[in-house]
Design an enzyme around this catalytic site. Structure first.
Site, PDB file in Angstrom:
ATOM      1  N   ARG A 171      -2.913   1.564  16.932  1.00 20.32           N
ATOM      2  CA  ARG A 171      -1.646   1.009  17.406  1.00 20.32           C
ATOM      3  C   ARG A 171      -0.982   1.974  18.387  1.00 20.32           C
ATOM      4  NH1 ARG A 171       2.948  -0.633  13.149  1.00 20.32           N
ATOM      5  NH2 ARG A 171       3.113   1.621  12.944  1.00 20.32           N
ATOM      6  N   ARG A 192       3.569  11.296   7.499  1.00 23.88           N
ATOM      7  CA  ARG A 192       4.162  10.042   7.013  1.00 23.88           C
ATOM      8  C   ARG A 192       3.523   9.631   5.686  1.00 23.88           C
ATOM      9  NH1 ARG A 192       3.291   6.207  12.004  1.00 23.88           N
ATOM     10  NH2 ARG A 192       4.281   4.645  10.692  1.00 23.88           N
ATOM     11  N   ARG A 208      12.512   2.739   0.211  1.00 29.21           N
ATOM     12  CA  ARG A 208      11.481   3.774   0.370  1.00 29.21           C
ATOM     13  C   ARG A 208      11.718   4.955  -0.546  1.00 29.21           C
ATOM     14  NH1 ARG A 208       9.674   2.173   5.812  1.00 29.21           N
ATOM     15  NH2 ARG A 208       7.805   3.301   6.405  1.00 29.21           N
ATOM     16  N   LYS A 238       2.740  -4.099   6.366  1.00 24.63           N
ATOM     17  CA  LYS A 238       4.004  -4.706   5.926  1.00 24.63           C
ATOM     18  C   LYS A 238       4.623  -5.544   7.048  1.00 24.63           C
ATOM     19  CE  LYS A 238       5.806  -0.612   5.016  1.00 24.63           C
ATOM     20  NZ  LYS A 238       4.730   0.374   5.252  1.00 24.63           N
ATOM     21  N   ARG A 288       4.836   4.390  20.272  1.00 20.70           N
ATOM     22  CA  ARG A 288       5.561   5.036  19.161  1.00 20.70           C
ATOM     23  C   ARG A 288       5.071   6.459  18.976  1.00 20.70           C
ATOM     24  NH1 ARG A 288       6.119   1.064  13.985  1.00 20.70           N
ATOM     25  NH2 ARG A 288       6.275   3.118  12.989  1.00 20.70           N
TER      26      ARG A 288
HETATM   27  P1  B4P Z   1       2.089  -2.675  10.381  1.00 23.64           P
HETATM   28  O1  B4P Z   1       2.147  -3.995   9.701  1.00 23.64           O
HETATM   29  O2  B4P Z   1       2.833  -2.584  11.657  1.00 23.64           O
HETATM   30  O3  B4P Z   1       2.551  -1.455   9.512  1.00 23.64           O
HETATM   31  P2  B4P Z   1       3.736  -1.148   8.551  1.00 23.64           P
HETATM   32  O4  B4P Z   1       3.165  -1.147   7.177  1.00 23.64           O
HETATM   33  O5  B4P Z   1       4.874  -2.112   8.804  1.00 23.64           O
HETATM   34  O6  B4P Z   1       4.154   0.307   9.011  1.00 23.64           O
HETATM   35  P3  B4P Z   1       5.162   1.464   9.340  1.00 23.64           P
HETATM   36  O7  B4P Z   1       5.200   2.378   8.188  1.00 23.64           O
HETATM   37  O8  B4P Z   1       4.707   1.979  10.654  1.00 23.64           O
HETATM   38  O9  B4P Z   1       6.598   1.005   9.527  1.00 23.64           O
HETATM   39  P4  B4P Z   1       8.123   1.289   9.530  1.00 23.64           P
HETATM   40  O10 B4P Z   1       8.565   0.751  10.826  1.00 23.64           O
HETATM   41  O11 B4P Z   1       8.658   0.674   8.276  1.00 23.64           O
HETATM   42  O12 B4P Z   1       0.560  -2.364  10.615  1.00 23.64           O
HETATM   43  C1  B4P Z   1       0.098  -1.203  11.246  1.00 23.64           C
HETATM   44  C2  B4P Z   1      -1.099  -1.518  12.133  1.00 23.64           C
HETATM   45  O13 B4P Z   1      -2.172  -2.047  11.353  1.00 23.64           O
HETATM   46  C3  B4P Z   1      -0.787  -2.591  13.191  1.00 23.64           C
HETATM   47  O14 B4P Z   1      -1.342  -2.167  14.401  1.00 23.64           O
HETATM   48  C4  B4P Z   1      -1.462  -3.855  12.674  1.00 23.64           C
HETATM   49  O15 B4P Z   1      -1.902  -4.684  13.710  1.00 23.64           O
HETATM   50  C5  B4P Z   1      -2.646  -3.272  11.884  1.00 23.64           C
HETATM   51  N1  B4P Z   1      -3.015  -4.125  10.750  1.00 23.64           N
HETATM   52  C6  B4P Z   1      -2.168  -4.767   9.907  1.00 23.64           C
HETATM   53  N2  B4P Z   1      -2.867  -5.461   8.967  1.00 23.64           N
HETATM   54  C7  B4P Z   1      -4.204  -5.204   9.214  1.00 23.64           C
HETATM   55  C8  B4P Z   1      -5.427  -5.622   8.584  1.00 23.64           C
HETATM   56  N3  B4P Z   1      -5.442  -6.428   7.510  1.00 23.64           N
HETATM   57  N4  B4P Z   1      -6.593  -5.138   9.097  1.00 23.64           N
HETATM   58  C9  B4P Z   1      -6.595  -4.338  10.189  1.00 23.64           C
HETATM   59  N5  B4P Z   1      -5.479  -3.925  10.839  1.00 23.64           N
HETATM   60  C10 B4P Z   1      -4.293  -4.356  10.349  1.00 23.64           C
HETATM   61  O16 B4P Z   1       8.506   2.871   9.435  1.00 23.64           O
HETATM   62  C11 B4P Z   1       8.588   3.782  10.510  1.00 23.64           C
HETATM   63  C12 B4P Z   1       9.509   4.976  10.210  1.00 23.64           C
HETATM   64  O17 B4P Z   1      10.896   4.542  10.075  1.00 23.64           O
HETATM   65  C13 B4P Z   1       9.271   5.760   8.901  1.00 23.64           C
HETATM   66  O18 B4P Z   1       8.253   6.719   9.026  1.00 23.64           O
HETATM   67  C14 B4P Z   1      10.689   6.398   8.662  1.00 23.64           C
HETATM   68  O19 B4P Z   1      10.866   7.549   9.470  1.00 23.64           O
HETATM   69  C15 B4P Z   1      11.647   5.341   9.137  1.00 23.64           C
HETATM   70  N6  B4P Z   1      12.117   4.473   8.046  1.00 23.64           N
HETATM   71  C16 B4P Z   1      11.895   3.102   7.967  1.00 23.64           C
HETATM   72  N7  B4P Z   1      12.441   2.598   6.851  1.00 23.64           N
HETATM   73  C17 B4P Z   1      13.027   3.654   6.196  1.00 23.64           C
HETATM   74  C18 B4P Z   1      13.725   3.750   4.946  1.00 23.64           C
HETATM   75  N8  B4P Z   1      13.926   2.678   4.167  1.00 23.64           N
HETATM   76  N9  B4P Z   1      14.169   4.973   4.550  1.00 23.64           N
HETATM   77  C19 B4P Z   1      13.989   6.052   5.313  1.00 23.64           C
HETATM   78  N10 B4P Z   1      13.319   6.036   6.508  1.00 23.64           N
HETATM   79  C20 B4P Z   1      12.841   4.831   6.949  1.00 23.64           C
END
Ligand code: B4P
Length: 190
Positions: free
Chosen positions: A128, A146, A89, A14, A134
């Protein structure tokens, strides 16, 4: 206005795809994960409330997250659109978002769901974790927590948007540019 919810399990890509979308469509990026991490870094009361939950792979309470989004929407009242990354979420967050956008005379255009299997998610997040610092990427147990939170509390949000005819799913495995091109196909045909 183009308002896209980017949806998917932790590590689905995302944040990665959001960066590309904001550049192409000139949208404001609202990542609740990024906002919470910046509150933690600044040592605010909200950050202190969120830290322990996030470090343990748990969701932060709805009222805190909804309040944060309300402030950001008000601060960007003249934006040409938003990418909601990691929000909503829960179904309660989705209902609140609809209400907030309604008061601003706009609505969600589409929800794009990135589909990635659990093994790939674990591999990406552990990788990552080697450099991100993190805590929630640091071990398999927290990553599985998670994913479990996602399956129980977040996955039902897909049905919320499906009922509105706004749900679009995309294979989140493959090259970052290939996945981006599939998301652009959705955005260009709204
Ligand atoms: P990202 O792109 O960083 O992952 P994400 O989906 O944004 O993840 P995340 O769930 O960690 O985020 P958030 O901060 O929202 O990709 C992950 C990895 O994969 C990276 O290293 C990237 O390079 C790699 N990658 C990406 N695309 C790829 C591909 N095509 N092929 C190979 N590798 C690839 O959440 C963190 C925490 O915040 C939650 O657990 C929760 O505690 C809290 N939180 C956030 N929003 C909330 C909400 N609305 N309500 C309640 N809690 C919340």
């Amino acid at each position: 206005m183009l308002n896209i919810v980017l949806f998917g399990p932790p590590g689905a890509g995302k944040g990665t795809q959001s960066q590309k979308l904001i550049d192409k469509y000139n949208l404001v990026h609202l990542s609740t994960g990024d906002i919470l991490r910046s509150e933690i870094a600044s040592g605010t009361k909200l950050g202190m409330q969120a830290k322990e939950l996030m470090d343990n792979g748990l969701l932060v309470p709805d009222d805190l997250v909804i309040g944060m989004i309300r402030n950001k929407l008000e601060a960007h009242a003249s934006a040409s659109g938003f990418i909601f990354d990691g929000f909503p979420r829960t179904v309660a967050q989705a209902e609140a978002l609809d209400q907030l956008l309604f008061t601003q005379k706009t609505q969600i255009s589409a929800m794009v769901a990135l589909e990635v299997d659990d093994k790939e998610l674990e591999n990406r997040l552990l990788l990552r974790g080697q450099t991100s610092g993190r805590v929630d990427d640091a071990n398999t147990e927290i990553i599985r927590k998670r994913i479990e939170e996602y399956n129980t509390k977040t996955a039902p949000v897909a049905s919320f948007y499906q009922a509105q005819g706004k749900f679009k799913k995309i294979n989140g495995i493959g090259s970052i540019d290939g996945i981006f091109s599939c998301i652009c196909d959705v955005a260009d045909n709204i």
